[in-house]
Every structure is written in structure tokens, then in C-alpha cells.
Enzyme design. Structure first.
Site, short mmCIF file in Angstrom:
data_model
loop_
_atom_site.label_atom_id
_atom_site.label_comp_id
_atom_site.label_asym_id
_atom_site.label_seq_id
_atom_site.Cartn_x
_atom_site.Cartn_y
_atom_site.Cartn_z
N GLU B 78 8.36 -2.80 -1.23
CA GLU B 78 7.86 -3.46 -0.03
C GLU B 78 8.92 -4.35 0.62
O GLU B 78 8.96 -4.48 1.84
CB GLU B 78 6.59 -4.26 -0.35
CG GLU B 78 5.37 -3.41 -0.63
CD GLU B 78 5.39 -2.71 -1.97
OE1 GLU B 78 6.21 -3.07 -2.84
OE2 GLU B 78 4.58 -1.77 -2.17
N PHE B 104 0.30 -5.65 -2.61
CA PHE B 104 1.70 -5.22 -2.67
C PHE B 104 2.56 -5.98 -1.66
O PHE B 104 3.75 -5.71 -1.52
CB PHE B 104 1.84 -3.71 -2.38
CG PHE B 104 0.99 -2.82 -3.23
CD1 PHE B 104 0.29 -3.29 -4.32
CD2 PHE B 104 0.89 -1.47 -2.93
CE1 PHE B 104 -0.49 -2.45 -5.10
CE2 PHE B 104 0.11 -0.62 -3.70
CZ PHE B 104 -0.59 -1.11 -4.78
N HIS B 147 -5.44 -4.73 -5.42
CA HIS B 147 -5.92 -3.85 -4.36
C HIS B 147 -7.09 -4.47 -3.60
O HIS B 147 -7.83 -3.76 -2.93
CB HIS B 147 -6.37 -2.50 -4.94
CG HIS B 147 -5.26 -1.70 -5.55
ND1 HIS B 147 -4.66 -2.06 -6.72
CD2 HIS B 147 -4.63 -0.58 -5.13
CE1 HIS B 147 -3.72 -1.17 -7.02
NE2 HIS B 147 -3.68 -0.27 -6.07
#
Lengths: 109, 347
Positions: B78, B104, B147
Site C-alpha cells: 500500500e 490495509f 477488514h
């Protein structure tokens, strides 16, 4: 409907290809996640590959005896457009449920 | 930074019917396709956004249509996705990076804070960062750790960034198109639990007076204002129907822009209802609800009937699996929040 292609993964450390021994699913078949897809043989061992996802099998690549390179297409699934991502599940739309009731005296309205 | 509160821009009506029923996925996909078609400098990048079409199908078909130069897969890094976006922006492009899941974004915080947010300032305006950072956000899909995070207060705290979160397909379509034409970096927080719900998208909304800036009254009411964004707007609308059964008329304010917050819209709503409950998925402490409470207090102190209530996630790491239902503000917790502001008495 959307198509999702699953390439042959690296089945060991640095393996470059695998040979198809037997397909365990057929085109047109609906499979669940982790359903065995195909048995392949590498230079290390024969392994059964589980399905990475649920979906309808649209195309399979290679017949028994064929060699497939790591990264080349192995199988293509057809999934509804609204299927969840690879991680997580689609939340169910449920009628709202409550236990709390409002009990208020509105002194100014 | 340019102001987000601005007059609606008139646009040509597209082909086909002006109103279509789309899921948020489809609405975002449509918006991205139109941005790529209209702006040759727009590029889409991220993990699996190209060949796969994104894990949530938001970029489905875009690489086939616009080519690998404009829609491309990146390594699983990322910091690299955002670093590349900074370079592209410096070279005159309008990058639209995707961080695949909220959790992320942490490896890219350095790029987001120190480059994306500051480059325009640092260069005295010679290097603007027209970056639209798409982040599938919040919980509700039974995903594992990393998530289901709610990072709005982290992003909102960074000078130079704007932050917006759509609540339905129509908002998603128009706000993404708007964000992707801004000269400033915008963090676009997509409520992933709402990706699949369908709604009417007014493709000609610009001509019908759609305002991309500020907040939006999702439901008018007289007794209490529920302030929410993202997936919590739909839940607050459910709550408002239940509260109506008990004779309580709830206004639902879809905040939409989390930086800058539409303080005037917020004050206008609470000045009318005199009570406010802010609902978010993020943890309570130093969450954006505190900012909302402060803004309401500053502007409505004299007329408020009760302290602003916050109904939020807990100060714990986001739980996976079934515990999600206990963590995310549910209908009963929001109703309790409303009850507390209704029964509060001074003195």
C-alpha cells in the site's frame, strides 16, 4: 454475471508447473468453496486443489496429461455480479428487529 | 483547499433513462468508467483492480475497456500504491488508487499524511495532489481482522485531506464523480456492507439540483437529529421508522463529508430538533462523534435540550465474526441513545 479466472498457483516453493491428473469438476457444474477441483502432479507430489470460491465452472483448462505453468489459467468461474468479494459475506437484508421502546414525555412540543 | 460547499454543476444528460436502479457496486463502477472516459489523465490503480476487477467488483471490466495503462494492478504494497499515486499526481495525472480494505491503509499512512496531505502546501500550490483514494470501509460483512475498520477520524485529522462517505448508490455515484474531479486529495470511504443493496440512481441528478457538498437531510423530523454517515445512515433510517411507532419524529442527517464537516447543516438541523445523537461504527474515544458533539455544542448550546449522545463502536479492536453484531451500533442501542436525550432534564 462476472467471470473470475483462477490461475494455477505455486504449489510449493518455486515450482513452475504441474500436470493435470484428473478433473474432479466439469464445465457447467456449480461448486462450493473448498470443493475439490482437480488433482495435479508436481515434481514434488500429487495434490488436490480446493476451489478458492463458490461459483459455476465456466471453463477448465488442460486435460489429463497436460502441463500447466504456474500463473496460467486453470479454471474460470461465473459468479453473479452481486457476489461478495473474496473476503467476507453479503449481509442479509432483514426486517428491523427491536426490543427497546421509546417512552418519553415531550414537555415542549 | 477549495470549498466543498458549492453550487451544483449543470451536466449533459447521459444516454438512456435518467434514473436507473443500481447497486452501490454498479453505481461506483459506472462512475469510475465515466471519469476514465471523460478525463484522459485519470488512472485507476491498486491490488487486483485490473484483471480481477477488484475483490468487490468495483473496477469490473475497466481494464478491458480502458487498457492496462489506465487501469492497472500493483504489488501488494500500500505504501507503493500511494507513493506511486503521489508521483503520478506530480506528473499531472489524476490517480484513483484503491486500498483494498480499510485495515490495509496503515502501511500507507506515511505516504497519506506526509505526502498526499502536504505536497500542495509544501510546494506553495505548485504540486497539487488530485488523488481520489478509494477505501472500502467499515464493518458488517463478517470479514476477518483488518477488514472492518473505521478510519474516518484518522483521515479527518490529517491537514490537507478531505474525507467523504456515501450512504447509498445515488450518493456513491455522484460523490465519486465529484471527488474524482477535485484538485484536492479526497479519501472516499465506501461502506462495504452497503455495496450490494440497490437503489435508484438519478444519472441526471446534476440537472435536478444534486448538491455534492455538505450534508444531506435523509429524513426530516422534529424531535431529535440522528447524525450518521456511510452504512449507519440506512440503520438510522430504520430506527426512525421504529421511533415513529412510538410517536417520536426523528430527523436523519447524512453527514456525507467528514472533512470538512458541514457545521451549518448540522446546526440547522439541531437548532430545529434541539437534540442530537451521533452514530458511528468507529470506537468512541476521539471518534468523529466527539467532533460532531463539539460543533453542535458550539452552535446550539442555548437551545439544546440534552447533551449530545454518542452511540458508537467500543474502544476495542474491531471484532470479526458474530461479535460484529455486538460491536456495530444496533437498532436497540440507537433507540436507547434517543431515549436518553428525550428523557434528559436540566437541574
Amino acid at each position: 454475471m462476472a467471470e473470475i479466472s483462477f490461475p494455477l498457483p505455486d504449489l510449493g516453493e518455486g515450482l513452475i508447473e504441474a500436470t493435470v491428473l484428473e478433473w474432479l469438476v466439469a464445465e457447467g457444474e456449480q461448486v462450493e468453496r473448498n470443493h475439490p477441483l482437480v488433482e495435479v502432479e508436481t515434481t514434488k507430489s500429487a495434490v488436490e486443489l480446493p476451489s478458492p470460491q463458490a461459483g459455476k465452472v465456466l471453463r477448465i483448462f488442460g486435460t489429463p496429461g497436460d502441463t500447466i505453468k504456474v500463473g496460467d489459467p486453470l479454471i474460470v468461474f461465473e459468479v453473479p455480479d452481486d457476489t461478495a468479494g473474496i473476503v467476507g459475506t453479503v449481509p442479509k437484508e432483514e426486517a428491523p428487529k427491536r426490543r427497546v421502546r421509546l417512552n418519553a414525555v415531550l414537555d415542549e412540543d | 483547499m477549495s470549498e466543498t460547499l458549492e453550487a451544483p454543476v449543470m451536466q449533459e444528460a447521459g444516454e438512456g433513462p435518467a434514473v436507473e436502479t443500481l447497486s452501490m457496486q454498479q453505481a461506483l463502477n459506472r462512475a469510475l468508467a465515466e471519469v476514465l472516459a471523460e478525463n484522459p489523465r485519470a488512472v485507476v490503480l491498486g491490488e487486483d483492480v485490473g484483471r480481477l476487477g477488484g475483490v468487490f467488483r468495483i473496477t469490473d471490466g475497466l481494464q478491458a475497456r480502458f487498457g492496462e495503462q489506465r487501469v492497472f494492478d500493483t504489488p501488494l504494497a500500500e505504501s507503493g500504491i500511494l507513493g506511486m499515486s503521489v508521483g503520478l499526481a506530480m506528473a499531472g495525472y489524476h490517480p484513483i488508487p484503491e486500498v483494498q480494505f480499510d485495515g490495509f491503509a496503515y502501511p500507507a499512512i506515511n505516504q497519506i499524511v506526509c505526502q498526499v496531505g502536504r505536497m500542495n502546501y509544501r510546494s506553495r500550490g505548485t504540486l497539487p495532489m488530485p488523488i481520489t483514494l478509494r477505501v472500502p470501509s467499515f464493518g458488517g460483512i463478517r470479514a476477518p481482522e483488518h477488514h472492518g475498520e473505521s478510519l474516518e477520524s484518522l483521515f479527518a485529522h490529517v491537514p490537507g485531506l478531505k474525507v467523504v462517505s456515501p450512504s447509498d448508490p445515488n450518493q456513491a455515484y455522484h460523490l465519486l464523480k465529484h471527488a474524482a474531479t477535485r484538485p484536492d486529495p479526497v479519501v472516499f470511504m465506501e461502506p462495504k456492507s452497503r455495496y450490494w443493496q440497490k437503489g435508484e440512481v438519478d444519472l441526471d441528478a446534476a440537472a435536478h439540483g444534486f448538491r455534492p457538498g455538505g450534508s444531506r437531510v435523509a429524513r426530516e423530523g422534529r424531535h431529535v437529529t440522528l447524525v450518521a454517515w456511510g452504512a449507519m445512515v440506512a440503520r438510522c433510517l430504520q430506527v426512525s421508522e421504529l421511533a415513529a411507532e412510538d410517536g417520536i419524529d426523528v430527523e436523519v442527517l447524512d453527514l456525507r463529508w467528514l472533512k470538512p464537516i458541514d457545521a451549518e447543516g448540522l446546526a440547522a438541523s439541531v437548532a430545529k430538533t434541539r437534540r442530537a445523537v451521533v452514530v458511528h461504527e468507529a470506537p468512541l474515544t476521539a471518534g468523529l462523534g466527539a467532533e460532531v458533539a463539539a460543533l453542535v455544542t458550539e452552535r446550539c448550546f442555548g437551545t439544546l435540550r440534552a447533551p449530545v449522545e454518542r452511540v458508537t463502536g467500543f474502544d476495542v479492536p474491531y471484532p470479526s465474526g458474530d461479535l460484529e453484531d455486538e460491536y456495530i451500533p444496533n437498532i436497540d442501542r440507537i433507540l436507547f441513545g434517543i431515549q436518553r436525550v428525550l428523557e434528559y432534564r436540566r437541574g
